[in-house]
Design a protein around this motif. Structure first.
Motif, PDB file in Angstrom:
ATOM      1  N   ALA A  45       0.840  -1.207   0.000  1.00 44.35           N
ATOM      2  CA  ALA A  45       0.000   0.000   0.000  1.00 44.35           C
ATOM      3  C   ALA A  45       0.871   1.251   0.000  1.00 44.35           C
ATOM      4  O   ALA A  45       0.584   2.214  -0.730  1.00 44.35           O
ATOM      5  CB  ALA A  45      -0.940  -0.016   1.200  1.00 44.35           C
ATOM      6  N   TYR A  46       1.948   1.240   0.790  1.00 43.73           N
ATOM      7  CA  TYR A  46       2.879   2.375   0.807  1.00 43.73           C
ATOM      8  C   TYR A  46       3.502   2.586  -0.581  1.00 43.73           C
ATOM      9  O   TYR A  46       3.576   3.707  -1.078  1.00 43.73           O
ATOM     10  CB  TYR A  46       3.954   2.143   1.867  1.00 43.73           C
ATOM     11  CG  TYR A  46       5.104   3.104   1.798  1.00 43.73           C
ATOM     12  CD1 TYR A  46       4.943   4.434   2.177  1.00 43.73           C
ATOM     13  CD2 TYR A  46       6.358   2.692   1.356  1.00 43.73           C
ATOM     14  CE1 TYR A  46       6.001   5.326   2.114  1.00 43.73           C
ATOM     15  CE2 TYR A  46       7.419   3.571   1.289  1.00 43.73           C
ATOM     16  CZ  TYR A  46       7.244   4.884   1.665  1.00 43.73           C
ATOM     17  OH  TYR A  46       8.280   5.769   1.593  1.00 43.73           O
ATOM     18  N   LEU A  47       3.931   1.498  -1.221  1.00 42.56           N
ATOM     19  CA  LEU A  47       4.525   1.605  -2.558  1.00 42.56           C
ATOM     20  C   LEU A  47       3.497   2.101  -3.576  1.00 42.56           C
ATOM     21  O   LEU A  47       3.828   2.891  -4.471  1.00 42.56           O
ATOM     22  CB  LEU A  47       5.110   0.258  -2.986  1.00 42.56           C
ATOM     23  CG  LEU A  47       6.277  -0.250  -2.139  1.00 42.56           C
ATOM     24  CD1 LEU A  47       6.702  -1.647  -2.589  1.00 42.56           C
ATOM     25  CD2 LEU A  47       7.452   0.717  -2.179  1.00 42.56           C
ATOM     26  N   ALA A  48       2.257   1.652  -3.430  1.00 45.94           N
ATOM     27  CA  ALA A  48       1.192   2.130  -4.326  1.00 45.94           C
ATOM     28  C   ALA A  48       0.947   3.622  -4.127  1.00 45.94           C
ATOM     29  O   ALA A  48       0.722   4.354  -5.106  1.00 45.94           O
ATOM     30  CB  ALA A  48      -0.099   1.344  -4.092  1.00 45.94           C
ATOM     31  N   LEU A  49       1.003   4.089  -2.886  1.00 50.16           N
ATOM     32  CA  LEU A  49       0.833   5.522  -2.630  1.00 50.16           C
ATOM     33  C   LEU A  49       1.919   6.328  -3.341  1.00 50.16           C
ATOM     34  O   LEU A  49       1.651   7.417  -3.858  1.00 50.16           O
ATOM     35  CB  LEU A  49       0.836   5.804  -1.127  1.00 50.16           C
ATOM     36  CG  LEU A  49      -0.383   5.308  -0.352  1.00 50.16           C
ATOM     37  CD1 LEU A  49      -0.189   5.506   1.152  1.00 50.16           C
ATOM     38  CD2 LEU A  49      -1.648   6.006  -0.838  1.00 50.16           C
ATOM     39  N   TYR A  50       3.139   5.792  -3.361  1.00 49.42           N
ATOM     40  CA  TYR A  50       4.201   6.458  -4.126  1.00 49.42           C
ATOM     41  C   TYR A  50       3.867   6.438  -5.615  1.00 49.42           C
ATOM     42  O   TYR A  50       3.989   7.452  -6.310  1.00 49.42           O
ATOM     43  CB  TYR A  50       5.563   5.802  -3.872  1.00 49.42           C
ATOM     44  CG  TYR A  50       6.599   6.301  -4.843  1.00 49.42           C
ATOM     45  CD1 TYR A  50       7.186   7.547  -4.658  1.00 49.42           C
ATOM     46  CD2 TYR A  50       6.954   5.561  -5.962  1.00 49.42           C
ATOM     47  CE1 TYR A  50       8.111   8.040  -5.571  1.00 49.42           C
ATOM     48  CE2 TYR A  50       7.873   6.037  -6.873  1.00 49.42           C
ATOM     49  CZ  TYR A  50       8.452   7.282  -6.680  1.00 49.42           C
ATOM     50  OH  TYR A  50       9.353   7.769  -7.593  1.00 49.42           O
ATOM     51  N   GLN A  51       3.470   5.277  -6.131  1.00 47.67           N
ATOM     52  CA  GLN A  51       3.186   5.166  -7.565  1.00 47.67           C
ATOM     53  C   GLN A  51       2.050   6.088  -7.999  1.00 47.67           C
ATOM     54  O   GLN A  51       2.037   6.552  -9.138  1.00 47.67           O
ATOM     55  CB  GLN A  51       2.862   3.711  -7.936  1.00 47.67           C
ATOM     56  CG  GLN A  51       4.074   2.813  -7.901  1.00 47.67           C
ATOM     57  CD  GLN A  51       3.759   1.374  -8.243  1.00 47.67           C
ATOM     58  OE1 GLN A  51       2.715   0.847  -7.865  1.00 47.67           O
ATOM     59  NE2 GLN A  51       4.667   0.730  -8.960  1.00 47.67           N
ATOM     60  N   TYR A  52       1.113   6.351  -7.112  1.00 50.89           N
ATOM     61  CA  TYR A  52       0.005   7.261  -7.437  1.00 50.89           C
ATOM     62  C   TYR A  52       0.283   8.695  -6.987  1.00 50.89           C
ATOM     63  O   TYR A  52      -0.621   9.524  -6.953  1.00 50.89           O
ATOM     64  CB  TYR A  52      -1.301   6.731  -6.850  1.00 50.89           C
ATOM     65  CG  TYR A  52      -1.793   5.511  -7.593  1.00 50.89           C
ATOM     66  CD1 TYR A  52      -2.230   5.611  -8.917  1.00 50.89           C
ATOM     67  CD2 TYR A  52      -1.796   4.260  -6.994  1.00 50.89           C
ATOM     68  CE1 TYR A  52      -2.662   4.489  -9.609  1.00 50.89           C
ATOM     69  CE2 TYR A  52      -2.228   3.137  -7.687  1.00 50.89           C
ATOM     70  CZ  TYR A  52      -2.660   3.265  -8.990  1.00 50.89           C
ATOM     71  OH  TYR A  52      -3.082   2.153  -9.678  1.00 50.89           O
ATOM     72  N   GLU A  53       1.533   8.960  -6.616  1.00 51.49           N
ATOM     73  CA  GLU A  53       2.026  10.295  -6.255  1.00 51.49           C
ATOM     74  C   GLU A  53       1.299  10.903  -5.062  1.00 51.49           C
ATOM     75  O   GLU A  53       1.176  12.119  -4.946  1.00 51.49           O
ATOM     76  CB  GLU A  53       1.980  11.224  -7.473  1.00 51.49           C
ATOM     77  CG  GLU A  53       2.835  10.706  -8.604  1.00 51.49           C
ATOM     78  CD  GLU A  53       2.740  11.550  -9.871  1.00 51.49           C
ATOM     79  OE1 GLU A  53       1.972  12.538  -9.891  1.00 51.49           O
ATOM     80  OE2 GLU A  53       3.442  11.214 -10.831  1.00 51.49           O
ATOM     81  N   VAL A  54       0.829  10.044  -4.160  1.00 50.05           N
ATOM     82  CA  VAL A  54       0.231  10.518  -2.911  1.00 50.05           C
ATOM     83  C   VAL A  54       1.342  10.877  -1.938  1.00 50.05           C
ATOM     84  O   VAL A  54       1.239  11.844  -1.193  1.00 50.05           O
ATOM     85  CB  VAL A  54      -0.727   9.457  -2.315  1.00 50.05           C
ATOM     86  CG1 VAL A  54      -1.251   9.881  -0.952  1.00 50.05           C
ATOM     87  CG2 VAL A  54      -1.872   9.187  -3.280  1.00 50.05           C
ATOM     88  N   VAL A  55       2.409  10.077  -1.943  1.00 50.83           N
ATOM     89  CA  VAL A  55       3.618  10.407  -1.177  1.00 50.83           C
ATOM     90  C   VAL A  55       4.716  10.738  -2.197  1.00 50.83           C
ATOM     91  O   VAL A  55       4.820  10.078  -3.236  1.00 50.83           O
ATOM     92  CB  VAL A  55       4.047   9.263  -0.226  1.00 50.83           C
ATOM     93  CG1 VAL A  55       3.012   9.035   0.856  1.00 50.83           C
ATOM     94  CG2 VAL A  55       4.321   7.983  -0.955  1.00 50.83           C
ATOM     95  N   PRO A  56       5.530  11.755  -1.918  1.00 50.53           N
ATOM     96  CA  PRO A  56       6.481  12.245  -2.930  1.00 50.53           C
ATOM     97  C   PRO A  56       7.732  11.382  -3.124  1.00 50.53           C
ATOM     98  O   PRO A  56       8.334  11.393  -4.196  1.00 50.53           O
ATOM     99  CB  PRO A  56       6.859  13.630  -2.421  1.00 50.53           C
ATOM    100  CG  PRO A  56       6.643  13.562  -0.938  1.00 50.53           C
ATOM    101  CD  PRO A  56       5.499  12.601  -0.732  1.00 50.53           C
TER     102      PRO A  56
END
Length: 192
Positions: A45-56
């Motif tokens: 989920a953390y990696l997906a947040l990066y991939q969707y640019e939610v986390v920079p």
């Protein structure tokens, strides 16, 4: 001393698959798999947040920009949903199917055990293949991707004995001439 269980069988024979020395559906057997799946879900989920640019940025302690190279690669986005989002979904399915049912689900709920096995086995294998692709296609590594792959590898052998017990149960039902379809859905008598 054995207790007599349902349909005249011993309590031991009802709780364990025939010719097994343990029950593969016990909570001590399944809870480590569920815990690993939840850890994998958190990472994916953390990696997906990066991939969707939610986390920079993405945490990468060992391989410099390797995680960014891997997570931003065309392979990671070949489907409409990112590979990390698919991985998070698969881990969540692992956790949910791991907790559904009691300690006799190898026989009372073969359908959920088979779904559990499909989620853990083949989907875990895909995760491992994606990790192999990292150095081969991109010359880079992603630490959290590697951790996720290790989690998948650990879960596979832990889950497969319960799947085997359910498949053996369905085979015994088939060989006895009863409806395998009804047994698959847990709609037959619980005696073996």
């Amino acid at each position: 001393m054995s207790r007599i269980g349902p349909a005249g069988g011993t309590a031991r024979s009802v709780a364990m698959p025939p010719d097994w020395d343990r029950n593969p559906s016990t909570w001590p057997q399944r809870l480590p798999i569920v815990a690993a799946a939840l850890a994998g879900f958190g990472i994916a989920a953390y990696l997906a947040l990066y991939q969707y640019e939610v986390v920079p940025t993405v945490w990468e302690p060992f391989f410099g920009g390797g995680s960014r190279v891997v997570l931003d690669s065309p392979l990671s986005h070949v489907l409409p949903v990112s590979d990390a989002a698919l991985g998070a979904t698969a881990y969540l399915v692992d956790a949910i199917t791991g907790v559904i049912g009691g300690t006799r689900r190898w026989r009372s709920m073969p359908w959920i055990v088979i779904i559990f096995g499909i989620a853990v086995g083949p989907l875990g294998t895909i995760s491992i293949l994606l990790v192999i692709a990292q150095p081969v296609l991109y010359g880079a590594y992603c630490t959290l991707c590697l951790v996720s792959a290790v989690i998948s590898m650990v879960m596979i052998p832990l889950a497969m004995d319960e799947v085997l017990a359910s498949l053996q149960h369905l085979r015994r039902v088939h060989d006895s001439g009863e409806s395998t379809w009804r047994a698959f859905w847990g709609l037959r008598g619980q005696e073996d």
